[in-house]
Scaffold this motif. Structure first.
Motif, PDB file in Angstrom:
ATOM      1  N   ILE A  19      58.927 103.908  50.701  1.00 45.69           N
ATOM      2  CA  ILE A  19      57.920 104.146  51.733  1.00 45.69           C
ATOM      3  C   ILE A  19      57.172 102.855  52.049  1.00 45.69           C
ATOM      4  O   ILE A  19      56.964 102.011  51.175  1.00 45.69           O
ATOM      5  N   LEU A  20      56.806 102.713  53.321  1.00 48.69           N
ATOM      6  CA  LEU A  20      55.889 101.649  53.729  1.00 48.69           C
ATOM      7  C   LEU A  20      54.501 102.267  53.707  1.00 48.69           C
ATOM      8  O   LEU A  20      54.220 103.217  54.444  1.00 48.69           O
ATOM      9  N   THR A  21      53.637 101.762  52.838  1.00 51.11           N
ATOM     10  CA  THR A  21      52.358 102.417  52.575  1.00 51.11           C
ATOM     11  C   THR A  21      51.242 101.383  52.448  1.00 51.11           C
ATOM     12  O   THR A  21      51.513 100.184  52.307  1.00 51.11           O
ATOM     13  N   LYS A  22      50.006 101.858  52.503  1.00 48.28           N
ATOM     14  CA  LYS A  22      48.853 100.952  52.457  1.00 48.28           C
ATOM     15  C   LYS A  22      47.986 101.255  51.242  1.00 48.28           C
ATOM     16  O   LYS A  22      47.761 102.420  50.906  1.00 48.28           O
ATOM     17  N   ILE A  23      47.510 100.195  50.589  1.00 53.71           N
ATOM     18  CA  ILE A  23      46.607 100.358  49.445  1.00 53.71           C
ATOM     19  C   ILE A  23      45.188 100.597  49.966  1.00 53.71           C
ATOM     20  O   ILE A  23      44.645  99.782  50.710  1.00 53.71           O
ATOM     21  N   THR A  24      44.607 101.727  49.572  1.00 50.14           N
ATOM     22  CA  THR A  24      43.246 102.049  50.013  1.00 50.14           C
ATOM     23  C   THR A  24      42.209 101.770  48.934  1.00 50.14           C
ATOM     24  O   THR A  24      41.028 101.645  49.226  1.00 50.14           O
ATOM     25  N   ASN A  25      42.669 101.664  47.677  1.00 49.30           N
ATOM     26  CA  ASN A  25      41.714 101.403  46.595  1.00 49.30           C
ATOM     27  C   ASN A  25      42.460 100.921  45.355  1.00 49.30           C
ATOM     28  O   ASN A  25      43.585 101.338  45.096  1.00 49.30           O
ATOM     29  N   VAL A  26      41.828  99.999  44.622  1.00 50.63           N
ATOM     30  CA  VAL A  26      42.315  99.587  43.303  1.00 50.63           C
ATOM     31  C   VAL A  26      41.146  99.772  42.346  1.00 50.63           C
ATOM     32  O   VAL A  26      40.108  99.134  42.501  1.00 50.63           O
ATOM     33  N   THR A  27      41.294 100.669  41.365  1.00 51.68           N
ATOM     34  CA  THR A  27      40.178 101.002  40.487  1.00 51.68           C
ATOM     35  C   THR A  27      40.056 100.002  39.347  1.00 51.68           C
ATOM     36  O   THR A  27      40.962  99.205  39.088  1.00 51.68           O
ATOM     37  N   SER A  28      38.932 100.070  38.636  1.00 47.03           N
ATOM     38  CA  SER A  28      38.710  99.182  37.491  1.00 47.03           C
ATOM     39  C   SER A  28      39.670  99.495  36.347  1.00 47.03           C
ATOM     40  O   SER A  28      39.867  98.681  35.451  1.00 47.03           O
ATOM     41  N   ASN A  72      42.772  99.836  36.868  1.00 48.92           N
ATOM     42  CA  ASN A  72      44.059  99.362  37.386  1.00 48.92           C
ATOM     43  C   ASN A  72      44.940 100.491  37.904  1.00 48.92           C
ATOM     44  O   ASN A  72      46.151 100.507  37.685  1.00 48.92           O
ATOM     45  N   LEU A  73      44.323 101.436  38.585  1.00 53.22           N
ATOM     46  CA  LEU A  73      45.056 102.487  39.286  1.00 53.22           C
ATOM     47  C   LEU A  73      44.994 102.192  40.781  1.00 53.22           C
ATOM     48  O   LEU A  73      43.964 101.759  41.292  1.00 53.22           O
ATOM     49  N   ILE A  74      46.104 102.433  41.470  1.00 50.66           N
ATOM     50  CA  ILE A  74      46.182 102.160  42.903  1.00 50.66           C
ATOM     51  C   ILE A  74      46.209 103.480  43.666  1.00 50.66           C
ATOM     52  O   ILE A  74      46.980 104.379  43.332  1.00 50.66           O
ATOM     53  N   ASP A  75      45.365 103.580  44.699  1.00 52.69           N
ATOM     54  CA  ASP A  75      45.431 104.713  45.624  1.00 52.69           C
ATOM     55  C   ASP A  75      46.145 104.258  46.889  1.00 52.69           C
ATOM     56  O   ASP A  75      45.833 103.190  47.436  1.00 52.69           O
ATOM     57  N   LEU A  76      47.085 105.083  47.358  1.00 54.18           N
ATOM     58  CA  LEU A  76      47.885 104.746  48.529  1.00 54.18           C
ATOM     59  C   LEU A  76      47.638 105.734  49.660  1.00 54.18           C
ATOM     60  O   LEU A  76      47.185 106.852  49.439  1.00 54.18           O
ATOM     61  N   SER A  77      47.978 105.306  50.876  1.00 51.76           N
ATOM     62  CA  SER A  77      47.876 106.191  52.039  1.00 51.76           C
ATOM     63  C   SER A  77      49.056 105.952  52.977  1.00 51.76           C
ATOM     64  O   SER A  77      49.545 104.827  53.104  1.00 51.76           O
ATOM     65  N   MET A  78      49.482 107.039  53.623  1.00 45.02           N
ATOM     66  CA  MET A  78      50.512 106.958  54.661  1.00 45.02           C
ATOM     67  C   MET A  78      49.896 107.119  56.045  1.00 45.02           C
ATOM     68  O   MET A  78      50.612 107.221  57.042  1.00 45.02           O
ATOM     69  N   LYS A  79      48.559 107.152  56.108  1.00 54.53           N
ATOM     70  CA  LYS A  79      47.873 107.332  57.386  1.00 54.53           C
ATOM     71  C   LYS A  79      47.557 105.968  57.991  1.00 54.53           C
ATOM     72  O   LYS A  79      46.665 105.264  57.524  1.00 54.53           O
ATOM     73  N   GLY A  80      48.292 105.590  59.000  1.00 51.98           N
ATOM     74  CA  GLY A  80      48.083 104.295  59.635  1.00 51.98           C
ATOM     75  C   GLY A  80      49.286 103.934  60.480  1.00 51.98           C
ATOM     76  O   GLY A  80      50.387 104.463  60.266  1.00 51.98           O
ATOM     77  N   PRO A  81      49.115 103.036  61.438  1.00 48.11           N
ATOM     78  CA  PRO A  81      50.218 102.672  62.329  1.00 48.11           C
ATOM     79  C   PRO A  81      51.387 102.056  61.569  1.00 48.11           C
ATOM     80  O   PRO A  81      51.205 101.140  60.773  1.00 48.11           O
ATOM     81  N   GLY A  82      52.585 102.599  61.808  1.00 51.52           N
ATOM     82  CA  GLY A  82      53.802 102.035  61.226  1.00 51.52           C
ATOM     83  C   GLY A  82      54.124 102.481  59.820  1.00 51.52           C
ATOM     84  O   GLY A  82      55.217 102.214  59.318  1.00 51.52           O
TER      85      GLY A  82
END
Length: 231
Positions: A121-130, A132-142
């Motif tokens: 998947i082509l995805t965007k990082i919305t948050n990186v926690t202290s 070291n967990l990454i939150d991703l989103s598929m909401k966005g152009p492309g």
């Protein structure tokens, strides 16, 4: 004798030579070493503390995630609340149901209808926690699932060289091979075209990664693609 003291926490990122612990109660392991009564890091890495043992997971060649980065990830696991995604980093990434689609996904839905294990998947990082967990989103152009094509994984530090000034290098490869190419900021690259063109594009990218320090690389890659196309 100085009292033993831990100077870092689990999951901290440290650089070579950084002080990790003082005293003789702690034991060095992978990526760490003792100097007199101190334990120091020998490389860039992620700290792992197991009881009194301190070791590092090396980060060279691994991606350090940042909020806002657009990356290519691979679905690794599915649970009741979303998907666990591999990101070419030492971090755990999660794509939750609420961030996976513009459509509402009800609880109990068959999540494999959206993304299956092994999908890219082509995805965007919305948050990186202290932690070291990454939150991703598929909401966005492309942002989308990447169907078929070929995946190439490179050292993330070489991504700017692959892209080139104002996108010149990747544009040249796209135009010369007629392939669609997406370069994730995590060093994962998706190539889609005719099979022989995908191969040429992937080989060109590997040359750039290997010879990124060489001057005149654009001409070298251009000539390589031309020579491969006439075979």
């Amino acid at each position: 004798m100085n009292k033993s003291k831990l100077k870092v926490s689990d999951n901290d990122i440290v650089v070579p030579g950084e002080l990790l612990a003082q005293g003789m109660n702690y034991l060095p392991s992978h990526g760490t070493y003792r100097l007199k009564e101190n334990i120091l890091s020998s490389k860039l890495g992620l700290v792992r503390i197991d009881g009194k043992v301190i070791k590092l997971i090396p980060l060279s060649g691994k991606y350090l995630p940042k909020k806002g980065d657009v990356i290519i990830g691979k679905i690794k696991d599915i649970n009741f609340s979303g998907w666990r995604v591999e990101t070419n980093s030492a971090y755990v990434a999660m794509l939750s149901m609420k961030d996976a689609s513009s459509d509402y996904i009800p609880k109990g839905a068959d999540l494999t209808k959206y993304f299956e294990v092994g999908d890219f998947i082509l995805t965007k990082i919305t948050n990186v926690t202290s932690q070291n967990l990454i939150d991703l989103s598929m909401k966005g152009p492309g942002l989308k699932k990447l169907n078929s094509g070929r995946i190439v994984i490179i050292d993330p530090t070489k991504v700017p060289r692959i892209i080139g000034k104002r996108g010149s290098m990747v544009s040249m490869i796209k135009n010369s091979t007629k392939c669609n190419i997406i370069v994730g900021q995590n060093g994962v690259i998706w190539i889609k075209g005719e099979p022989e063109d995908e191969y040429i594009a992937s080989e060109a990218i590997k040359i750039i990664e290997k010879e990124s320090h060489v001057s005149g690389l654009t001409n070298r890659i251009n000539e390589f693609i031309k020579s491969e196309k006439v075979k």
